[in-house]
Enzyme design. Structure first.
Site, short mmCIF file in Angstrom:
data_model
loop_
_atom_site.label_atom_id
_atom_site.label_comp_id
_atom_site.label_asym_id
_atom_site.label_seq_id
_atom_site.Cartn_x
_atom_site.Cartn_y
_atom_site.Cartn_z
CB CYS A 19 -0.93 0.01 1.20
SG CYS A 19 -2.07 -1.41 1.24
CE1 TYR A 21 -3.24 2.98 3.55
CE2 TYR A 21 -4.16 3.99 1.58
CZ TYR A 21 -4.26 3.07 2.60
OH TYR A 21 -5.32 2.22 2.68
CB CYS A 262 1.12 4.00 20.60
SG CYS A 262 -0.12 4.45 19.36
CG ASP A 263 -0.21 0.25 15.15
OD1 ASP A 263 0.70 -0.55 14.87
OD2 ASP A 263 -1.06 0.62 14.32
#
Length: 367
Positions: A19, A21, A262-263
């Site tokens: 992808c 982005y 955090c992700d």
């Protein structure tokens, strides 16, 4: 005792798509999560939750690359160590590898599946391509059709970018035909990425979708942001971590057992520790985890503190902030002010033990 949410990445950053982005593809790939790490995680995650319900979330990269037998082991371990608690699983996937066996597994074990889809083919295929550069929309739709056939619970996650933000009505009407009423819209905000949505585009997109939803779909389609906003109006905390008052206790677990804040912060300075050396519960209650969560609140600008819609956005996700202020600020502010009269009516209906669905009839009568 404070519980925690963990987004586990058993396949690390490995993915079968490319992808345009994606912010995670540049993360170092690691070997697939081994059995020792998996067992340690299952035991520790169950133990770290104070209540009777335990939520597991599996993501990536692309988690189907681990193979279905890996997740059969997950279920077996969860059953072995549940200790009477209720176990729930959510699985975020691009859908490319979903076949009948996967759908049987999800249905038989009552897993919630999140499917990434950015709209009709001309919108989705602009960014979500495979490793060979080919479009993926048709394969995702085939996966959705299988999920519907096998009666698997699923939702749709749509990344709103520079292109599909220009067609809010077309995209929303398309998504709501695909077999699930549960929709999530995630703004693409990546610095130096020309495909990121602007604050103005984000606000206009939300208002256009909200106009359709509030007149046609209250109680029938559940858009995460709209439901969460109504919840805040009704006195509840935001359902969305990006708009919550504080961050923290929403971790990312890499395949080797490393736990990050955090992700969106899987970087060395945000590494809390490794679950092979320090139990998840201890990492959850560490000073570093607490300080990370409080930082969102303490770093608000004076403008944010005085803003009339602060309680609805709380300055947005720190990842989206530039010089202390969210790059989406104007868009969120525009949407929250625009939706306020409708939210107020729905809140009043709820307070009088009536359904917010009644708002649709009131709007029809006022035409």
């Amino acid at each position: 005792m404070t519980g925690c949410h963990v987004m586990a990445k058993p396949a690390s950053s490995r993915c079968n798509l490319n992808c345009r982005y994606c912010f995670y593809l540049d993360k170092p790939e690691q070997p697939q999560m081994d059995d020792a790490t998996l067992e340690a995680y299952v035991i520790q995650h169950i133990a770290a939750q104070p209540g009777d319900d335990v939520q597991f979330a599996w993501q990536g990269g692309e988690p189907t690359l681990c193979g279905i037998d890996f997740f059969r082991r997950v279920v077996a371990l969860q059953q072995r160590y549940a200790c009477g608690k209720r176990i729930h699983n959510a699985f975020q996937t691009n859908g490319i590898l979903l076949n009948d066996k996967w759908c049987h597994f999800f249905r038989d074990n009552d897993w919630l599946v999140g499917i990434s889809l950015d709209g009709p083919a001309e919108m989705h295929d602009m960014y979500r391509i495979n490793r060979q550069g080919n479009p993926t929309h048709d394969k995702v739709i085939a996966a959705i059709e299988r999920l519907v056939k096998y009666q698997v619970s699923f939702n749709l996650l749509t990344v709103v970018n520079q292109k599909n933000s220009q067609q809010p009505e077309q995209m929303y009407r398309y998504l709501r035909t695909l077999g699930t009423p549960f929709l999530q819209f995630i703004p693409l905000v990546e610095r130096d990425n020309p495909d990121s949505v602007t604050d103005r585009q984000w606000g206009e997109f939300l208002k256009a979708v909200f106009d359709l939803w509030v007149r046609e779909d209250i109680g029938r389609v559940f858009v995460q942001l709209f439901d969460s906003t109504l919840g805040v109006w009704s006195g509840h905390p935001s359902q969305m971590c990006s708009l919550a008052e504080r961050c923290g206790h929403a971790f990312a677990l890499e395949a080797n057992g490393d736990l990050y804040q955090c992700d969106h912060y899987v970087d060395p300075q945000y590494l809390l520790g490794n679950i092979h050396q320090t139990p998840l519960s201890a990492l959850n209650h560490s000073n570093a985890a607490h300080e990370f969560g409080e930082n969102k609140l303490t770093t608000l600008t004076d403008e944010c503190r005085q803003c009339t819609v602060r309680r609805l956005c709380n300055g947005d996700c720190p990842k989206h902030r530039l010089n202390g202020k969210s790059v989406l600020c104007a868009g969120y502010r525009d949407f929250f002010r625009y939706s306020a009269p409708y939210m107020r009516v729905m809140c009043d209906l709820i307070n009088h033990h009536r359904s917010p669905v009644e708002l649709m009839s009131l709007l029809q009568q006022s035409r």
